[in-house]
Design a protein around this motif. Structure first.
Motif, PDB file in Angstrom:
ATOM      1  N   ILE A  71       0.684  -1.212   0.087  1.00 16.11           N
ATOM      2  CA  ILE A  71      -0.073  -0.219   0.047  1.00 16.11           C
ATOM      3  C   ILE A  71       0.980   1.137   0.004  1.00 16.11           C
ATOM      4  O   ILE A  71       0.544   2.265  -0.763  1.00 16.11           O
ATOM      5  CB  ILE A  71      -0.952   0.131   1.239  1.00 16.11           C
ATOM      6  CG1 ILE A  71      -1.798  -1.340   1.003  1.00 16.11           C
ATOM      7  CG2 ILE A  71      -1.735   1.452   1.459  1.00 16.11           C
ATOM      8  CD1 ILE A  71      -2.915  -1.278   2.519  1.00 16.11           C
ATOM      9  N   ASP A  72       1.986   1.191   0.767  1.00 21.50           N
ATOM     10  CA  ASP A  72       2.678   2.422   0.929  1.00 21.50           C
ATOM     11  C   ASP A  72       3.641   2.620  -0.110  1.00 21.50           C
ATOM     12  O   ASP A  72       4.364   3.807  -0.365  1.00 21.50           O
ATOM     13  CB  ASP A  72       3.592   2.354   2.097  1.00 21.50           C
ATOM     14  CG  ASP A  72       2.834   2.340   3.446  1.00 21.50           C
ATOM     15  OD1 ASP A  72       1.819   2.680   3.608  1.00 21.50           O
ATOM     16  OD2 ASP A  72       3.398   1.452   4.452  1.00 21.50           O
ATOM     17  N   ARG A  73       3.705   1.880  -1.362  1.00 22.80           N
ATOM     18  CA  ARG A  73       4.624   1.972  -2.310  1.00 22.80           C
ATOM     19  C   ARG A  73       4.156   3.190  -3.175  1.00 22.80           C
ATOM     20  O   ARG A  73       4.802   3.863  -4.339  1.00 22.80           O
ATOM     21  CB  ARG A  73       4.663   0.706  -3.301  1.00 22.80           C
ATOM     22  CG  ARG A  73       5.557  -0.246  -2.640  1.00 22.80           C
ATOM     23  CD  ARG A  73       5.641  -1.721  -3.613  1.00 22.80           C
ATOM     24  NE  ARG A  73       6.312  -2.739  -2.823  1.00 22.80           N
ATOM     25  CZ  ARG A  73       6.331  -3.924  -3.289  1.00 22.80           C
ATOM     26  NH1 ARG A  73       5.641  -4.391  -4.344  1.00 22.80           N
ATOM     27  NH2 ARG A  73       7.177  -4.976  -2.680  1.00 22.80           N
ATOM     28  N   LYS A  74       2.874   3.443  -3.130  1.00 19.11           N
ATOM     29  CA  LYS A  74       2.123   4.372  -3.868  1.00 19.11           C
ATOM     30  C   LYS A  74       2.176   5.695  -3.273  1.00 19.11           C
ATOM     31  O   LYS A  74       1.606   5.819  -2.100  1.00 19.11           O
ATOM     32  CB  LYS A  74       0.634   4.094  -4.406  1.00 19.11           C
ATOM     33  CG  LYS A  74       0.046   5.098  -5.477  1.00 19.11           C
ATOM     34  CD  LYS A  74      -1.341   4.819  -5.824  1.00 19.11           C
ATOM     35  CE  LYS A  74      -2.031   5.713  -6.707  1.00 19.11           C
ATOM     36  NZ  LYS A  74      -3.540   5.178  -6.840  1.00 19.11           N
ATOM     37  N   PRO A  75       3.017   6.703  -3.655  1.00 18.69           N
ATOM     38  CA  PRO A  75       3.387   7.738  -2.880  1.00 18.69           C
ATOM     39  C   PRO A  75       2.098   8.798  -3.078  1.00 18.69           C
ATOM     40  O   PRO A  75       1.324   8.627  -3.968  1.00 18.69           O
ATOM     41  CB  PRO A  75       4.278   8.540  -3.532  1.00 18.69           C
ATOM     42  CG  PRO A  75       4.304   8.177  -5.045  1.00 18.69           C
ATOM     43  CD  PRO A  75       3.896   6.633  -4.959  1.00 18.69           C
ATOM     44  N   PRO A  76       1.705   9.442  -1.952  1.00 22.97           N
ATOM     45  CA  PRO A  76       0.527  10.472  -2.087  1.00 22.97           C
ATOM     46  C   PRO A  76       0.636  11.647  -3.136  1.00 22.97           C
ATOM     47  O   PRO A  76       1.862  11.925  -3.560  1.00 22.97           O
ATOM     48  CB  PRO A  76       0.442  11.070  -0.559  1.00 22.97           C
ATOM     49  CG  PRO A  76       2.080  10.932   0.018  1.00 22.97           C
ATOM     50  CD  PRO A  76       2.364   9.832  -0.616  1.00 22.97           C
ATOM     51  N   ARG A  77      -0.369  12.073  -3.630  1.00 24.15           N
ATOM     52  CA  ARG A  77      -0.375  13.160  -4.512  1.00 24.15           C
ATOM     53  C   ARG A  77      -0.014  14.309  -3.929  1.00 24.15           C
ATOM     54  O   ARG A  77      -0.454  14.632  -2.782  1.00 24.15           O
ATOM     55  CB  ARG A  77      -1.657  13.367  -5.296  1.00 24.15           C
ATOM     56  CG  ARG A  77      -2.219  12.217  -6.010  1.00 24.15           C
ATOM     57  CD  ARG A  77      -3.420  12.573  -7.097  1.00 24.15           C
ATOM     58  NE  ARG A  77      -4.526  13.285  -6.230  1.00 24.15           N
ATOM     59  CZ  ARG A  77      -5.393  12.560  -5.575  1.00 24.15           C
ATOM     60  NH1 ARG A  77      -5.465  11.124  -5.728  1.00 24.15           N
ATOM     61  NH2 ARG A  77      -6.598  13.494  -5.009  1.00 24.15           N
ATOM     62  N   PRO A  78       0.685  15.272  -4.494  1.00 26.54           N
ATOM     63  CA  PRO A  78       1.126  16.510  -3.974  1.00 26.54           C
ATOM     64  C   PRO A  78      -0.313  17.208  -3.637  1.00 26.54           C
ATOM     65  O   PRO A  78      -1.170  17.275  -4.502  1.00 26.54           O
ATOM     66  CB  PRO A  78       1.708  17.278  -4.984  1.00 26.54           C
ATOM     67  CG  PRO A  78       2.284  16.142  -5.887  1.00 26.54           C
ATOM     68  CD  PRO A  78       1.220  14.944  -5.953  1.00 26.54           C
ATOM     69  N   SER A  79      -0.254  17.896  -2.384  1.00 27.44           N
ATOM     70  CA  SER A  79      -1.446  18.604  -1.770  1.00 27.44           C
ATOM     71  C   SER A  79      -0.964  20.223  -1.698  1.00 27.44           C
ATOM     72  O   SER A  79       0.015  20.537  -1.567  1.00 27.44           O
ATOM     73  CB  SER A  79      -1.915  18.151  -0.472  1.00 27.44           C
ATOM     74  OG  SER A  79      -0.875  18.034   0.439  1.00 27.44           O
ATOM     75  N   THR A  80      -2.115  20.841  -1.955  1.00 27.56           N
ATOM     76  CA  THR A  80      -1.614  22.368  -2.024  1.00 27.56           C
ATOM     77  C   THR A  80      -2.124  23.226  -0.988  1.00 27.56           C
ATOM     78  O   THR A  80      -1.772  24.400  -0.696  1.00 27.56           O
ATOM     79  CB  THR A  80      -2.643  22.992  -3.284  1.00 27.56           C
ATOM     80  OG1 THR A  80      -3.864  22.745  -2.991  1.00 27.56           O
ATOM     81  CG2 THR A  80      -2.093  22.193  -4.504  1.00 27.56           C
ATOM     82  N   SER A  81      -2.805  22.416   0.238  1.00 28.26           N
ATOM     83  CA  SER A  81      -3.335  23.095   1.492  1.00 28.26           C
ATOM     84  C   SER A  81      -3.115  22.197   2.358  1.00 28.26           C
ATOM     85  O   SER A  81      -3.272  21.039   2.394  1.00 28.26           O
ATOM     86  CB  SER A  81      -4.806  23.552   1.081  1.00 28.26           C
ATOM     87  OG  SER A  81      -5.647  22.646   1.214  1.00 28.26           O
ATOM     88  N   PRO A  82      -3.126  22.792   3.732  1.00 28.64           N
ATOM     89  CA  PRO A  82      -3.227  21.719   4.930  1.00 28.64           C
ATOM     90  C   PRO A  82      -4.435  20.889   4.972  1.00 28.64           C
ATOM     91  O   PRO A  82      -4.510  19.793   5.296  1.00 28.64           O
ATOM     92  CB  PRO A  82      -3.082  22.580   6.309  1.00 28.64           C
ATOM     93  CG  PRO A  82      -2.331  24.022   5.581  1.00 28.64           C
ATOM     94  CD  PRO A  82      -3.017  24.226   4.172  1.00 28.64           C
ATOM     95  N   SER A  83      -5.770  21.619   4.768  1.00 32.42           N
ATOM     96  CA  SER A  83      -6.825  20.853   4.596  1.00 32.42           C
ATOM     97  C   SER A  83      -6.803  19.760   3.756  1.00 32.42           C
ATOM     98  O   SER A  83      -7.156  18.500   3.856  1.00 32.42           O
ATOM     99  CB  SER A  83      -7.915  21.941   4.382  1.00 32.42           C
ATOM    100  OG  SER A  83      -8.000  22.199   3.207  1.00 32.42           O
ATOM    101  N   GLU A  84      -6.326  19.977   2.359  1.00 34.15           N
ATOM    102  CA  GLU A  84      -6.537  18.921   1.546  1.00 34.15           C
ATOM    103  C   GLU A  84      -5.437  17.810   1.809  1.00 34.15           C
ATOM    104  O   GLU A  84      -5.557  16.742   1.614  1.00 34.15           O
ATOM    105  CB  GLU A  84      -5.654  19.509   0.229  1.00 34.15           C
ATOM    106  CG  GLU A  84      -5.819  18.628  -1.144  1.00 34.15           C
ATOM    107  CD  GLU A  84      -5.144  19.062  -2.507  1.00 34.15           C
ATOM    108  OE1 GLU A  84      -4.898  18.454  -3.207  1.00 34.15           O
ATOM    109  OE2 GLU A  84      -5.153  20.503  -2.450  1.00 34.15           O
TER     110      GLU A  84
END
Length: 378
Positions: A71-84
């Motif tokens: 599961i951890d192999r897929k990196p999270p998408r870049p986020s633009t805000s703290p809430s996102e």
């Protein structure tokens, strides 16, 4: 309770399905054992197929870790805000729980886990699930949580402000962060309370383990009422207060938030994040639409004696995550016809505030926990 079905040794089998987080019944269940490859298990789980483990217990734990690594192999998408970033973190956590929750084990009708090298989990399951009612299938991930909770209940958690240990039960928020307990232990008592300790009364709303009620009693408050909506928490608090020899001075009531009386001091440590919990265990952390916080503020003035105070213990983590603004909190205080007498701050000391790998590290590093001293507006 739903029933799970599978085929084993060419014979149909069934068991009752149990999930503390109300996970849905798996669409399909297949048998897995020591020959099952991690890639195959992960693929089945992602497709919604549960794997009922029939091999070695320690190998099952290794398989669970291997599935987690995939599961951890897929990196999270870049986020633009703290809430996102927060909502993305919640989605990833939910996905992780969904996938890893597909690895199941079978508990016999006395909660025996009949696997090679398995632990004796009977007492832990009795504490979490109550008296057995036939054999059940549960996720290994949940069972490991049940085992961990049993160990906490046996050993307890050291609470320096009390000079002793508090023993949390399964499903009850544990006082692992001692900074909020220290705030209650050291904040100046309201003048009316200090001058008449022998007749003083306090409420601890949402008591959980009973830790704050115990702190208030140890500070000299003569009579404390501790409330909670959770039957598990009420049982847990009563046991802890009995262990601390405080049952004569602390009464535990539920399920209403406020008792039907007034007090000199009313303390509330509501869940800090306005988000929806995914199950009962998360209810101590997530409070949809700040419901408990708003209920505390709305009912506070009507339940305070003249000269009394309400203490709101709240982290500003929600503000750093963009989930609630400071102005929204102050507006809620004003709408409840309250004023802020003082605010006492402390910085977090828990390990996650120093963990740079935590997806929410920036917000956790900036976090402040505060004790807001509130009184009816003049």
């Amino acid at each position: 309770m739903s029933t799970i079905h599978w085929t084993e040794n060419d014979a149909p089998q069934s068991a009752r399905w149990r999930s503390q987080n109300a996970a849905p019944l798996p669409r399909r269940t297949v048998v897995a054992d020591d020959r099952t490859k991690a890639n195959d298990a992960y693929r089945h789980a992602c497709e919604g197929t549960a794997l009922l483990w029939r091999g070695d217990f320690h190998n099952a734990r290794q398989l669970l870790h291997a599935m987690g690594r995939r599961i951890d192999r897929k990196p999270p998408r870049p986020s633009t805000s703290p809430s996102e970033r927060f909502h993305q973190h919640r989605r990833r956590s939910n996905h992780r729980a969904h996938v890893l929750g597909k690895l199941l084990v079978l508990l016999d009708d006395d909660y025996t886990l009949a696997l090679r090298r398995a632990l004796d989990v009977r007492q832990a399951c009795l504490e979490a699930y109550g008296p057995p009612q036939g054999r059940i299938a549960v996720s290994l991930r949940e069972l490991l949580g049940v085992i961990g909770a049993h160990q906490w209940r046996l050993k307890g958690i050291d609470v320096p402000a009390l000079g002793t240990r508090i023993h949390p039960h399964y499903g009850v928020f544990a006082p692992v962060r001692d900074e909020y307990v220290d705030l209650v232990a050291h904040a100046p008592l309201p003048p009316s309370t200090r001058h008449s300790l022998v007749t003083s009364t306090a409420f601890d709303l949402g008591t959980g383990t009973g830790v704050l009620a115990a702190v208030l009693a140890r500070r000299g408050i003569q009579y404390v009422v501790a409330t909670d909506i959770s039957p598990r928490a009420l049982t847990c608090a009563r046991e802890n207060l009995h262990r601390l020899a405080l049952t004569g001075r602390v009464e535990v009531l539920g399920p209403d938030l406020f008792p039907q009386s007034c007090a000199d001091l009313i303390v509330c440590n509501p869940p800090w994040l306005p988000a929806r919990p995914t199950g009962p265990i998360e209810q101590g952390v997530y409070d949809p639409d700040s419901t408990m916080l708003r209920s505390f503020l709305a009912g506070l003035a009507a339940h305070l004696r003249p000269g009394g105070e309400g203490w709101l213990i709240l982290s500003d983590l929600a503000e750093h995550l963009g989930l609630r603004t400071r102005q929204q909190l102050l507006d809620a205080v004003q709408a409840a016809q309250l004023c802020v007498v003082d605010k006492i701050d402390t910085k977090p000391r828990h390990r996650r505030s120093k963990d740079a790998a935590d997806p929410l590290h920036t917000a956790r590093r900036a976090e402040t926990t505060s004790l807001w001293r509130l009184a009816p507006a003049p």
